[in-house]
Design a protein around this motif. Sequence first.
Motif, PDB file in Angstrom:
ATOM      1  N   TYR A  39       0.838  -1.194   0.000  1.00 56.63           N
ATOM      2  CA  TYR A  39       0.000   0.000   0.000  1.00 56.63           C
ATOM      3  C   TYR A  39       0.873   1.244   0.000  1.00 56.63           C
ATOM      4  O   TYR A  39       1.898   1.328   0.656  1.00 56.63           O
ATOM      5  CB  TYR A  39      -0.868  -0.024   1.253  1.00 56.63           C
ATOM      6  CG  TYR A  39      -1.583   1.271   1.511  1.00 56.63           C
ATOM      7  CD1 TYR A  39      -2.824   1.500   0.929  1.00 56.63           C
ATOM      8  CD2 TYR A  39      -1.029   2.249   2.313  1.00 56.63           C
ATOM      9  CE1 TYR A  39      -3.495   2.686   1.164  1.00 56.63           C
ATOM     10  CE2 TYR A  39      -1.696   3.433   2.547  1.00 56.63           C
ATOM     11  CZ  TYR A  39      -2.921   3.644   1.969  1.00 56.63           C
ATOM     12  OH  TYR A  39      -3.581   4.823   2.199  1.00 56.63           O
ATOM     13  N   ASN A 153      -2.135  -8.596   0.323  1.00 56.63           N
ATOM     14  CA  ASN A 153      -1.928  -7.301   0.955  1.00 56.63           C
ATOM     15  C   ASN A 153      -0.503  -7.207   1.467  1.00 56.63           C
ATOM     16  O   ASN A 153       0.043  -8.171   2.010  1.00 56.63           O
ATOM     17  CB  ASN A 153      -2.889  -7.110   2.132  1.00 56.63           C
ATOM     18  CG  ASN A 153      -4.306  -6.853   1.683  1.00 56.63           C
ATOM     19  OD1 ASN A 153      -4.574  -6.711   0.491  1.00 56.63           O
ATOM     20  ND2 ASN A 153      -5.218  -6.799   2.631  1.00 56.63           N
ATOM     21  N   ALA A 157       0.440  -2.829   4.831  1.00 54.71           N
ATOM     22  CA  ALA A 157      -0.976  -2.459   4.776  1.00 54.71           C
ATOM     23  C   ALA A 157      -1.806  -3.259   5.770  1.00 54.71           C
ATOM     24  O   ALA A 157      -3.020  -3.357   5.629  1.00 54.71           O
ATOM     25  CB  ALA A 157      -1.515  -2.657   3.360  1.00 54.71           C
ATOM     26  N   PHE A 235      -5.805  -3.016   1.268  1.00 50.97           N
ATOM     27  CA  PHE A 235      -5.311  -2.650   2.597  1.00 50.97           C
ATOM     28  C   PHE A 235      -6.383  -2.968   3.629  1.00 50.97           C
ATOM     29  O   PHE A 235      -7.583  -2.920   3.347  1.00 50.97           O
ATOM     30  CB  PHE A 235      -4.873  -1.179   2.669  1.00 50.97           C
ATOM     31  CG  PHE A 235      -5.941  -0.171   2.305  1.00 50.97           C
ATOM     32  CD1 PHE A 235      -6.871   0.267   3.240  1.00 50.97           C
ATOM     33  CD2 PHE A 235      -6.004   0.345   1.018  1.00 50.97           C
ATOM     34  CE1 PHE A 235      -7.838   1.201   2.908  1.00 50.97           C
ATOM     35  CE2 PHE A 235      -6.975   1.274   0.668  1.00 50.97           C
ATOM     36  CZ  PHE A 235      -7.892   1.708   1.618  1.00 50.97           C
TER      37      PHE A 235
END
Length: 406
Positions: A39, A153, A157, A235
């Motif tokens: 992220y 992910n 994140a 996220f």
Amino acid sequence: MKTKLTLFLFFISLALSAQIDIKRTTTNNDLKLSALPYYSYGKGLGLTSPDSLFQLNIRFRIQNRATYLQNEDEEAAIDGQIRRLRLRFDGYVGNPHFLYALQLSFAPGDVGEIEDGKNINIIRDAVVIYRPNQNWNIAFGQTKLPGNRQRVNSSGALQLTDRSINNARFTIDRDFGVQVYNMHEWMDKFSYNFKGAITMGEGRNSTDAPDNGLAYTGKVELFPFGAFSKDGTYFEGDLKREQQPKFLLSGAYQYNDKARRTQGQLGDDLFEKRDMQSILLDGMFKYNGWSLMAAYMQRISDNPVTVNPLDDTDIKYVFTGHGFDYQASYLFLSDYEVIGRFSTQKVDNDIRAFAPNTNQYTIGLTKYVWEHAFKAQMEFTLDDLNYLDGSTKQNWYLRFQVEMGI
């Protein structure tokens, strides 16, 4: 062998059929690919040539943590470390439809111990991507597989300082090969994605002797109420405070033929190769600061125990079994977030003598300064371990972590 060749040709034909006339453009090049694994609140530091023939984005992130550990029957300990230190480079060369993503890792936990005859694990991602339009991504190289939600992910994140015990044992990770994504996401109506990969099955940076075993991965993602805001699929936590309820259902399956390692792409080397199957199911809900997630993970392998032919007391085994994760959180308007997670893990009877069943309980408090790119986290985790002989152990830790990146 014919089946494998047919599958490989199928992926190549997808790439060819997706081609269109390519014109030089400066359109948004954000990719919903596991190749871009963490992220980022902003775009990093970007450079674009005056003639728009190439673009380079540079990003970094660090995780620094301190942990107080208390394992049963052991003396308490304090650990402080740079958990992650990573550099990422991405952009395009020649035309925005031809992209690349590189990620390098330098923290000791990422690189691992240097051993004679073993590779240094600095390279995490090195992949080239052809994106003819917004619906198709075709990638070649080493990057994350389209596996379970928490693994796809980024670790940067996450709401808590680490992924769950089930992710640690049952996930499918980075691998080298070909990936094809077909994406259909809209904000206000039913959306869906199809993802597939044919890869080596040996994990990242493997230079073992070639064999004829490959890994085949497929994944489906469904968004009944439309896609999440600002790529919120990628996220944890409802940082965008969804104005309408958003829901994700996804399922992934992998068959890893003649795998060499105890966890497929991860783990120690087995004494004999084994075929493995992985089943990964996820659900995620976000609305008005609330976030709920659930996951099921399973690994299947016949005859998972392998024995050193020179020493029958030396055993390596495929980690088979299944587990569930349940996670809930609420983000206050002050940008403080409270998180709770419960994980339960059951190992298969074939390896029950070597590994315990485990329940894990975690509570956390996170302060977001600049969303996931700059945050401070506190976490308490308790593990209940139950062994085959009826004995039990309780281990726990208290941790503080700071994440910062661009």
